[in-house]
Each structure stands twice: as C-alpha cells, then as structure tokens.
Design a protein around this motif. Sequence first.
Motif, short mmCIF file in Angstrom:
data_model
loop_
_atom_site.label_atom_id
_atom_site.label_comp_id
_atom_site.label_asym_id
_atom_site.label_seq_id
_atom_site.Cartn_x
_atom_site.Cartn_y
_atom_site.Cartn_z
N UNK A 132 5.04 0.70 27.29
CA UNK A 132 4.97 1.88 28.78
C UNK A 132 4.38 0.67 29.68
N UNK A 133 4.06 1.25 31.11
CA UNK A 133 3.24 0.61 32.03
C UNK A 133 1.57 0.66 31.77
N UNK A 134 1.03 0.18 31.99
CA UNK A 134 -0.47 0.40 31.38
C UNK A 134 -1.30 -0.46 33.54
N UNK A 135 -1.56 -0.90 33.46
CA UNK A 135 -1.77 -2.76 34.51
C UNK A 135 -0.78 -3.06 35.12
N UNK A 136 -0.23 -3.56 34.44
CA UNK A 136 1.32 -4.25 34.66
C UNK A 136 2.16 -3.33 33.22
N UNK A 137 3.10 -4.21 34.28
CA UNK A 137 4.47 -3.35 33.35
C UNK A 137 4.19 -4.29 31.49
N UNK A 138 5.06 -3.33 31.11
CA UNK A 138 5.50 -2.66 29.57
C UNK A 138 6.38 -3.97 29.48
N UNK A 192 -13.01 0.79 32.21
CA UNK A 192 -11.66 0.89 31.55
C UNK A 192 -10.86 1.47 31.32
N UNK A 193 -11.21 3.19 31.37
CA UNK A 193 -10.45 3.81 30.98
C UNK A 193 -8.78 3.60 32.29
N UNK A 194 -8.95 2.88 33.46
CA UNK A 194 -7.69 2.50 33.88
C UNK A 194 -6.66 1.91 32.88
N UNK A 195 -7.08 0.76 32.33
CA UNK A 195 -6.01 0.38 31.30
C UNK A 195 -6.18 0.83 29.31
N UNK A 196 -7.06 1.63 29.38
CA UNK A 196 -6.84 2.31 28.25
C UNK A 196 -6.83 3.59 28.12
N UNK A 197 -5.47 4.16 27.73
CA UNK A 197 -5.13 5.90 28.19
C UNK A 197 -5.13 6.20 27.07
N UNK A 198 -4.72 5.99 26.15
CA UNK A 198 -5.12 6.07 24.91
C UNK A 198 -5.79 6.09 24.27
N UNK A 199 -5.70 6.87 22.39
CA UNK A 199 -6.59 6.28 21.32
C UNK A 199 -6.11 5.82 20.72
N UNK A 200 -6.47 4.61 20.10
CA UNK A 200 -5.84 3.64 18.89
C UNK A 200 -6.33 3.42 18.28
N UNK A 201 -8.03 3.53 18.09
CA UNK A 201 -8.66 3.37 16.70
C UNK A 201 -8.76 3.71 16.37
N UNK A 202 -7.47 3.88 15.24
CA UNK A 202 -7.08 4.90 14.58
C UNK A 202 -8.41 4.73 12.25
N UNK A 203 -8.76 4.19 13.07
CA UNK A 203 -9.54 4.09 12.22
C UNK A 203 -11.02 4.81 11.97
N UNK A 204 -11.56 5.18 13.25
CA UNK A 204 -12.17 5.73 13.06
C UNK A 204 -12.15 7.43 13.94
N UNK A 205 -12.26 8.03 13.00
CA UNK A 205 -11.99 9.65 14.08
C UNK A 205 -12.33 10.84 12.92
N UNK A 206 -13.55 11.87 13.88
CA UNK A 206 -13.79 12.70 13.10
C UNK A 206 -13.16 13.48 12.52
N UNK A 207 -13.73 13.69 11.56
CA UNK A 207 -13.27 14.79 10.82
C UNK A 207 -13.02 16.23 11.34
N UNK A 208 -11.81 16.48 11.64
CA UNK A 208 -11.35 17.62 12.16
C UNK A 208 -10.87 17.76 13.39
N UNK A 209 -10.06 15.95 14.04
CA UNK A 209 -10.24 15.55 15.57
C UNK A 209 -8.92 14.46 14.70
N UNK A 210 -7.66 14.37 15.78
CA UNK A 210 -7.06 13.59 15.60
C UNK A 210 -6.50 12.66 16.85
#
Length: 453
Positions: free
Chosen positions: A51-57, A283-301
Amino acid sequence: MISWRKHYKQTLVAIGLLLSTSASIYGQDGDPKNGEKLFKANCTACHALDKQVVGPPLKGVVERVKTEGGKDTEWLHKWIKNNKEVRESGDKYANEIFEKFNKTEMQLFPNLSDKDIDDILAYTTNPPAPEPAADKKTATQGAEATAAPASNTTTNVVIISLLAIAALLVWILVKLRQLVKLGQSEDLAGLNETRVKSFSEVYKKYHYVGKGLIAILALLATYGVWNWIMWIGVYKGYKPEQPIYFSHKIHAGEQKIDCQLCHSSAKYGKVSEIPSMNVCMNCHKAIGEYNAEHYMEPGKDKAFYDGEIQKIYAATGWDPVKQQYTGKTQPVEWTRIHNMPDFVYFNHSQHVVAGEQAIINSFNKKNPTNKIDVVCKACHGKIDTMNVVQMANDFTMGWCIECHRTTEVDMNNGYNKEYFKNLHDKLKKQYPKDGGKITVDAIGGLECGKCHY
C-alpha cells in the motif's frame, strides 16, 4: 538419436540462460530474507509492500519500472543510491515519479551496496512467506481449558454458599419456633424479672465504660474528618481514560523516544505542555498501522491500536490514501492529570536545568533499588513503564518540602557555581551537617515566597 540429444542439450542451456537472465532482471539473484531485514531497517519509514505510505507500494517494483518506464535493475540501483542525481540528469521517468508523489524528496542511500539493493529487490519481487504464528485456535482452547477449572470452582463456591445460607435460615426458623414456645411457658415470667428494663439502667450501671467509648469514638471521628480534609486535592494513582489511547510504555519504553521530543518545553519553559497533534504526525504520517505484535496489552489487539492511529488522522485531518491534509480537523479534549493549584508557582526549567543531576542523585540515594536515569521520573514516576499515565506521587506541600530538605545542591553545576561562589564558605559554616553539604532548604527552598506569591 545423436541429433535429438544435441538439440535437447541446447534447449536446456537456452532455458538455463533465460532463467538466469530473468532472475537477474527481476532481482531474484538477491537474498529475500536478508532483503526483508534491510527493507524494514531502511524503507519502512516511507514505503510498504502492498500500500502507499509516503511513497508508492514496492511489491513488484522491478516489474513495474520495467513496464512503465522501460528501466532495469541497474537504473533502480542508481535511483536508490542517489535519486536526486538521476532526476537532475534529465531522466524523464524519474521526474515523473517525483511529480506524481508531491515532489517528496526520497532519502539517499549511498551506504547500501549493490548486493544489499539486490537483496531488497528480491524481497519486493518475491517476499518470503511469513513464519507460521502460534495456532490461535490451540491457544484459545488452552485458555478455555485453563478457565474451565476456575469456572467450575466458582460454581462450586456459589452452590456451597447457597447451601450454607439455606442451613442458616433453617436454624433461625428453629430458634424462632423455640422462642414462641418459650413465650407461652411460665419460664418467661422468671426471665422478665431479671431483665434490664431500659437503656438508662444500663448506662447508670456502666456509665464509666460508656463515657470512655464515647470519647474514643469522638477522637476517631475527629481524626477521620481531619485525615479526609488533608487529602482533599491529592490524587495519587489518578489515571483517567484519554480520548486517544497513548501508551508511554510503547513510545518511551519500547521505542526509546526521549521525553523532550514531545514535551519540548519541559526543559526550558515554566510549563511542560501537552504536545500538539502535529508532533504525533511527525511519525504517524508514515506509521499508519501497529506492527509491534511482540508487545500488546492483555485484551487489546492490532485492530484496537490501528483504530487509535485513525483517531490521530481524524483529529489532524490527514488523508492516508492521498497523503495530504484535508483541512477538516477535530480538537482532542485531553484530560489533564498533573495540575498545580493556582496559588502554587512551579517552574519546570528551574528543576530540569539547574536541579537535574542533584534531583537524580538524591532520588537514587534514597531509592537504591529503584534508580532513575532521567529527572522526569523523580516526580512523574517511571513513565516508560506505564501504558496509562497516572499520578505517581502525592504532589502535596509536605512532599515538596521533604524533597527540598533532602536534596543536596549540585555546587559543581555551572549556574550554581557562579551564582553562589561568594556564599559557599558562609553556607558551609551555617549548615555544617553531613560535612558541609548544602541542601535546597539552605538556599531558600523553604521560603514561602518562593512557591506562593
């Protein structure tokens, strides 16, 4: 027969050459696994595969530049290492790409070797399949199996409790029946003769005990009221829910973002302001989704965290598809946590600049098993471990005074060394405790006018 074998060998050679050429053209001579590491380290700030972020996919970029611009991997090598030079050479396709993506300057990567770029292109052409994650169904079944005994235990406790209540009710009914029978017998008259007729008789008989109990109750009530009054306005442990979920543990702890990157006025201003949403968007112009799946709080996905990022976009009016601001913003009503009363003067810069090392040293001396590395944590607690920020201390007048009485002034600090150079000897004589060490109370830290004016 010989002719057939000859043609067969020639055919195999031709197929081999074709495959090797194709592999070279499409970046398959690289290592996709190493390319994935390099891609995540160098490219993910502005690009994603699909998908496109700042630049093309970038998935299939080798084939795309070949189809759209007739370019090969050699051109991609030049573009990645120094796209500006390629554009300035007058390359039509390079300038078309630059115009298409809002003339956003792409970072130069002269540090990447040809092998590194080949690996990245191999990854974009044929990304390796993700490693199989843990079987969620198995994990769910395991959780259900674990929860089952707990559920059974709860059911048993409820049943036993109900049986106990039923037994108690039966016992009460039996006793009531006995009392009814007793009221109908001659024994009740004898009991009435020995029974105390009124409360006044009891009080006369035990008035000293009664007065003592009343006095104790009065003291306890007075202490309770006093204690309640003294804790008005003290909100230690207060952690309200915010309109946009923000975890300091993820940002300051996991990602090691410095406090002052967001709270820029904490060091040189009186007040540590709440960062504007534009700071988040850095930062979040380029970070549109959460990718740190190694850390998630209990009850949150992942969906929860992605939803909170979308709230940032809604607040700032950012369109992640078009990569531009719409101008339609929504104010965010943050709930304030730390708030000094209007009659209290507190200056962040005075503590962070002049008192930084002194406060850190004092805190670590008093808490040898819970040391801090930045001055912010002395008052606000270990923010980098908090998912939800809470008030970590009392922030009462007594708490501040105790800090002033126990924090040693850093006389090696450039400011203090110059400001107090003519007072050192006088202060050491006046405050000889601990070998002449000077604490904040010795330089006006207990004067009322310093904090109240």
